[in-house]
Scaffold this active site. Structure first.
Site, PDB file in Angstrom:
ATOM      1  N   ILE A  99     -17.890   9.572 -49.985  1.00 46.90           N
ATOM      2  CA  ILE A  99     -18.065   9.870 -48.556  1.00 46.90           C
ATOM      3  C   ILE A  99     -18.354  11.345 -48.311  1.00 46.90           C
ATOM      4  CG2 ILE A  99     -17.001   9.750 -46.258  1.00 46.90           C
ATOM      5  CD1 ILE A  99     -17.577   6.992 -47.429  1.00 46.90           C
ATOM      6  N   ARG A 128     -20.581  19.391 -43.006  1.00 47.21           N
ATOM      7  CA  ARG A 128     -20.170  18.376 -42.029  1.00 47.21           C
ATOM      8  C   ARG A 128     -21.255  18.281 -40.960  1.00 47.21           C
ATOM      9  NH1 ARG A 128     -14.642  17.615 -42.262  1.00 47.21           N
ATOM     10  NH2 ARG A 128     -14.977  15.721 -41.078  1.00 47.21           N
ATOM     11  N   PRO A 129     -22.430  17.729 -41.309  1.00 51.48           N
ATOM     12  CA  PRO A 129     -23.517  17.682 -40.320  1.00 51.48           C
ATOM     13  C   PRO A 129     -23.160  16.765 -39.145  1.00 51.48           C
ATOM     14  CG  PRO A 129     -24.047  16.370 -42.238  1.00 51.48           C
ATOM     15  CD  PRO A 129     -22.767  17.091 -42.550  1.00 51.48           C
ATOM     16  N   ILE A 130     -23.866  16.967 -38.071  1.00 54.74           N
ATOM     17  CA  ILE A 130     -23.703  16.073 -36.911  1.00 54.74           C
ATOM     18  C   ILE A 130     -25.063  15.524 -36.486  1.00 54.74           C
ATOM     19  CG2 ILE A 130     -21.559  17.136 -36.061  1.00 54.74           C
ATOM     20  CD1 ILE A 130     -23.250  18.646 -34.001  1.00 54.74           C
ATOM     21  N   ASP A 131     -25.988  15.469 -37.443  1.00 56.90           N
ATOM     22  CA  ASP A 131     -27.346  14.989 -37.125  1.00 56.90           C
ATOM     23  C   ASP A 131     -27.344  13.566 -36.558  1.00 56.90           C
ATOM     24  OD1 ASP A 131     -26.442  14.514 -39.858  1.00 56.90           O
ATOM     25  OD2 ASP A 131     -28.328  13.451 -40.129  1.00 56.90           O
ATOM     26  N   LEU A 132     -26.455  12.721 -37.068  1.00 62.21           N
ATOM     27  CA  LEU A 132     -26.434  11.322 -36.582  1.00 62.21           C
ATOM     28  C   LEU A 132     -25.923  11.271 -35.134  1.00 62.21           C
ATOM     29  CD1 LEU A 132     -25.013   9.573 -39.762  1.00 62.21           C
ATOM     30  CD2 LEU A 132     -27.402   9.768 -39.061  1.00 62.21           C
ATOM     31  N   ARG A 142      -1.996  19.571 -39.049  1.00 61.03           N
ATOM     32  CA  ARG A 142      -3.098  18.998 -38.264  1.00 61.03           C
ATOM     33  C   ARG A 142      -2.943  17.494 -38.154  1.00 61.03           C
ATOM     34  NH1 ARG A 142      -8.383  19.599 -40.546  1.00 61.03           N
ATOM     35  NH2 ARG A 142      -8.893  18.498 -38.636  1.00 61.03           N
ATOM     36  N   ARG A 148     -13.001  19.640 -36.263  1.00 63.08           N
ATOM     37  CA  ARG A 148     -14.336  19.031 -36.279  1.00 63.08           C
ATOM     38  C   ARG A 148     -14.430  17.935 -35.233  1.00 63.08           C
ATOM     39  NH1 ARG A 148     -18.784  17.372 -38.537  1.00 63.08           N
ATOM     40  NH2 ARG A 148     -19.112  15.132 -38.660  1.00 63.08           N
ATOM     41  N   LYS A 191      -3.816   9.764 -35.744  1.00 62.94           N
ATOM     42  CA  LYS A 191      -4.586  10.950 -35.320  1.00 62.94           C
ATOM     43  C   LYS A 191      -6.037  10.575 -35.052  1.00 62.94           C
ATOM     44  CE  LYS A 191      -6.320  13.881 -38.523  1.00 62.94           C
ATOM     45  NZ  LYS A 191      -7.758  14.134 -38.383  1.00 62.94           N
ATOM     46  N   ASN A 192      -6.645   9.817 -35.965  1.00 61.68           N
ATOM     47  CA  ASN A 192      -8.089   9.567 -35.872  1.00 61.68           C
ATOM     48  C   ASN A 192      -8.438   8.508 -34.838  1.00 61.68           C
ATOM     49  OD1 ASN A 192      -8.335  11.518 -37.747  1.00 61.68           O
ATOM     50  ND2 ASN A 192      -8.779  10.170 -39.462  1.00 61.68           N
ATOM     51  N   ASP A 205      -9.777   9.283 -46.984  1.00 68.76           N
ATOM     52  CA  ASP A 205      -8.606  10.084 -46.597  1.00 68.76           C
ATOM     53  C   ASP A 205      -7.417   9.840 -47.502  1.00 68.76           C
ATOM     54  OD1 ASP A 205      -9.257   9.871 -43.016  1.00 68.76           O
ATOM     55  OD2 ASP A 205     -10.153  11.046 -44.621  1.00 68.76           O
TER      56      ASP A 205
HETATM   57  C1  EPZ Z   1     -13.755  10.797 -39.581  1.00 67.84           C
HETATM   58  O1  EPZ Z   1     -14.461  12.005 -39.779  1.00 67.84           O
HETATM   59  C2  EPZ Z   1     -12.293  11.143 -39.777  1.00 67.84           C
HETATM   60  N1  EPZ Z   1     -11.902  12.154 -38.784  1.00 67.84           N
HETATM   61  C3  EPZ Z   1     -12.088  11.692 -41.185  1.00 67.84           C
HETATM   62  O2  EPZ Z   1     -10.702  11.942 -41.346  1.00 67.84           O
HETATM   63  C4  EPZ Z   1     -12.522  10.631 -42.184  1.00 67.84           C
HETATM   64  O3  EPZ Z   1     -12.411  11.159 -43.486  1.00 67.84           O
HETATM   65  C5  EPZ Z   1     -13.974  10.234 -41.912  1.00 67.84           C
HETATM   66  O4  EPZ Z   1     -14.115   9.807 -40.550  1.00 67.84           O
HETATM   67  C6  EPZ Z   1     -14.437   9.117 -42.820  1.00 67.84           C
HETATM   68  O5  EPZ Z   1     -13.631   8.008 -42.650  1.00 67.84           O
HETATM   69  C7  EPZ Z   1     -11.617  11.757 -37.537  1.00 67.84           C
HETATM   70  O6  EPZ Z   1     -11.713  10.593 -37.193  1.00 67.84           O
HETATM   71  C8  EPZ Z   1     -11.172  12.826 -36.583  1.00 67.84           C
HETATM   72  P1  EPZ Z   1     -18.008  10.580 -40.788  1.00 67.84           P
HETATM   73  P2  EPZ Z   1     -16.030  12.085 -39.421  1.00 67.84           P
HETATM   74  O7  EPZ Z   1     -18.900  10.993 -39.690  1.00 67.84           O
HETATM   75  O8  EPZ Z   1     -16.320  11.252 -38.235  1.00 67.84           O
HETATM   76  C9  EPZ Z   1     -21.772  12.295 -43.094  1.00 67.84           C
HETATM   77  C10 EPZ Z   1      -8.820  13.180 -41.909  1.00 67.84           C
HETATM   78  O9  EPZ Z   1      -8.425  13.545 -43.014  1.00 67.84           O
HETATM   79  N2  EPZ Z   1     -22.347  12.537 -41.761  1.00 67.84           N
HETATM   80  O10 EPZ Z   1     -17.652   9.137 -40.935  1.00 67.84           O
HETATM   81  O11 EPZ Z   1     -16.405  13.504 -39.395  1.00 67.84           O
HETATM   82  C11 EPZ Z   1     -20.593  13.221 -43.364  1.00 67.84           C
HETATM   83  O12 EPZ Z   1     -21.032  14.462 -43.854  1.00 67.84           O
HETATM   84  C12 EPZ Z   1     -10.281  13.309 -41.563  1.00 67.84           C
HETATM   85  O13 EPZ Z   1      -8.098  12.654 -41.019  1.00 67.84           O
HETATM   86  C13 EPZ Z   1     -23.673  12.949 -41.655  1.00 67.84           C
HETATM   87  O14 EPZ Z   1     -24.359  13.125 -42.666  1.00 67.84           O
HETATM   88  O15 EPZ Z   1     -16.654  11.412 -40.713  1.00 67.84           O
HETATM   89  C14 EPZ Z   1     -19.798  12.448 -44.378  1.00 67.84           C
HETATM   90  O16 EPZ Z   1     -20.360  12.690 -45.659  1.00 67.84           O
HETATM   91  C15 EPZ Z   1     -11.063  14.022 -42.639  1.00 67.84           C
HETATM   92  N3  EPZ Z   1     -24.205  13.167 -40.430  1.00 67.84           N
HETATM   93  C16 EPZ Z   1     -20.059  10.979 -43.990  1.00 67.84           C
HETATM   94  O17 EPZ Z   1     -21.204  10.994 -43.144  1.00 67.84           O
HETATM   95  C17 EPZ Z   1     -23.472  12.977 -39.291  1.00 67.84           C
HETATM   96  O18 EPZ Z   1     -24.021  13.176 -38.182  1.00 67.84           O
HETATM   97  C18 EPZ Z   1     -18.920  10.313 -43.221  1.00 67.84           C
HETATM   98  O19 EPZ Z   1     -18.613  11.162 -42.159  1.00 67.84           O
HETATM   99  C19 EPZ Z   1     -22.128  12.551 -39.401  1.00 67.84           C
HETATM  100  C20 EPZ Z   1     -21.589  12.333 -40.653  1.00 67.84           C
END
Ligand code: EPZ
Length: 418
Positions: free
Chosen positions: A328, A121-125, A398, A92, A22-23, A306
């Site tokens: 995480i 779930r911020p997207i600031d990065l 999902r 998301r 999926k990811n 995960d």
């Molecule tokens: C991906 O989510 C996966 N989803 C998640 O899988 C997985 O848990 C996660 O990566 C970590 O490996 C998909 O690929 C669709 P991150 P993502 O950005 O990209 C923080 C599942 O169960 N962060 O690596 O959203 C965030 O809050 C799902 O299949 C910021 O602060 O995860 C988190 O604490 C759940 N600012 C950490 O980073 C940002 O702009 C890691 O998030 C982005 C993220």
């Protein structure tokens, strides 16, 4: 609302081929937008998140058709660049369209993404990476508006967290930026490597996936591609933990064992016997699972967040104690209360959760709280004494194709009750 009815305690046996990841397929489907023409994606799992992504592609003007596990996306007639709120809320990972639409259309408008409730779930990065590339991003009535700035150019980006999504968005946006973009502090997950391989098949000049530093030479036109998506390592971990909890011997094919090394070593420490081949993992479990050294979730190649709930569910019904630390996400213990209903002894304090194996869980009526939390309840139920009902299956759908049917094929007594 349908639910799973599970009679626990039956050992599992047999072989199962794992569906595509999926990811990995979600960003790959978004990447299809980068070029006009028809891309063909094989081993595409049939999941509600994938259906939602195909709906978004169609809404943007693409053709998207599924024939079994092969999906074709024709992005020639891409004509819209805004994604309505109801589709964005579904998951998301729809934020991944930001980089792809910016590259192809030069602008986009989407509302803040929805998805699993795993804490903020911020997207600031994501946004700071795209701004550094020259995008202009602002908010208008709760929607995120983004357009190519005058000086959209490749440059060095530095991620303070190895965010998977931000790395993917930067890769897709950089493909549309003339010049060299380097991403320092990139996520190293296998799904990033899969996305790089697909982008290369489209003609992109990109290197470094699987390491902390990526290099993308952007600006050249890309072409459609045909691609086989990698196997889903988290789905594989789920079936393996189910077998570990229920006992028996199962063979999982279609996934590279090296993509889930951290999980396999935990299962081995807990007492399972593991054998691996290039594309196969065989797990045998005959005694109650034992407590193991602390499990700390971390960016790849560390223990995947995960799989945290899934392994916890298996160990909760074993013997001995295991400390989990979720590093995480801020709140990824919503499954704990449900496991407690099954007799689990789990103490949570902030990011830490101390699991004391109780020898055997018992069946109960429980509900999925999120995608992996729901799968964890199924894993727990397979090893529990008596009957368990798992509801709120929409979370599970999902990310798992035919979870009940696959476990039934391995000998579990599990069925969906409408
Ligand atoms: C991906 O989510 C996966 N989803 C998640 O899988 C997985 O848990 C996660 O990566 C970590 O490996 C998909 O690929 C669709 P991150 P993502 O950005 O990209 C923080 C599942 O169960 N962060 O690596 O959203 C965030 O809050 C799902 O299949 C910021 O602060 O995860 C988190 O604490 C759940 N600012 C950490 O980073 C940002 O702009 C890691 O998030 C982005 C993220």
């Amino acid at each position: 609302m349908s639910y799973y009815e599970i009679q626990g305690g039956r050992p599992l046996s047999g072989s199962l081929a794992i569906h595509g990841a999926k990811n990995s397929v979600l960003p790959i489907l978004a990447a299809c937008l980068l070029a006009p023409g028809q891309s063909v994606i094989h081993n595409c799992p049939d999941l509600s998140d994938v259906s939602a992504t195909l709906d978004i592609l169609r809404l943007l003007g693409c053709r998207a058709d599924r024939d079994g596990s092969t999906v074709t996306v024709d992005a020639t007639a891409l004509c819209r660049c805004n994604i309505p709120e109801h589709l964005m809320r579904e998951m998301r990972s729809s934020v991944i369209f930001l980089g792809a639409l910016l590259s192809r259309m030069g602008e986009t408008e989407l509302s803040y993404p929805g998805g699993c409730e795993l804490g903020p779930r911020p997207i600031d990065l994501h946004l700071s990476a795209l701004r550094l590339l020259g995008a202009e991003i602002w908010e208008e009535q709760g929607a995120l508006c983004c357009r190519r700035g005058r000086n959209l150019r490749g440059r060095e980006l530095c991620l303070s967290i190895p965010s998977v999504g931000a790395t993917e968005n930067a890769m897709l946006a950089a493909c549309g930026c003339p010049g060299l973009t380097t991403v320092v502090g990139a996520a190293q997950e296998p799904e990033i490597v899969d996305l790089q391989n697909f982008l290369r098949a489209m003609g992109a000049k990109i290197d470094g996936a699987g390491t902390p530093t990526l290099a993308i030479e952007g600006g050249a036109p890309l072409h459609p591609a045909e691609y086989w998506v990698m196997g889903d390592r988290v789905a594989a971990a789920t079936y393996l933990c189910g077998a570990a909890a229920a006992g028996g011997e199962v063979s999982i094919t279609g996934v590279a064992p090296e993509t889930l090394t951290a999980v396999l070593s935990c299962l081995e420490e807990a007492g399972c016997t593991l054998r691996t081949g290039p594309d196969q993992i065989v797990l045998a479990s005959s005694a109650p699972l034992q407590g193991i050294p602390p499990v700390r979730t971390a960016p790849y190649p560390g223990f995947p967040t995960d799989a945290q709930a899934i392994l916890m569910a298996a160990l909760a019904g074993g013997e001995g104690a295991t400390l989990f630390v979720e590093n995480i996400f801020d709140s990824r213990y919503r499954h704990v209360d449900e496991l407690r209903r099954m007799g689990a002894d789990i103490q949570v304090a902030g990011r830490a959760a101390m699991v004391s194996g109780v020898g055997r869980l018992h069946g109960a009526a429980v509900r999925s709280t999120d995608l992996r939390g729901g799968a964890a309840l199924v894993v727990a139920a397979l090893g529990a004494e008596g009957a368990t009902q798992v509801s709120e299956l929409r979370h599970i759908r999902r990310g798992y194709q035919d979870l009940d049917r696959n476990f039934r094929a391995l000998g579990a007594d599990i069925r969906e009750v409408p």
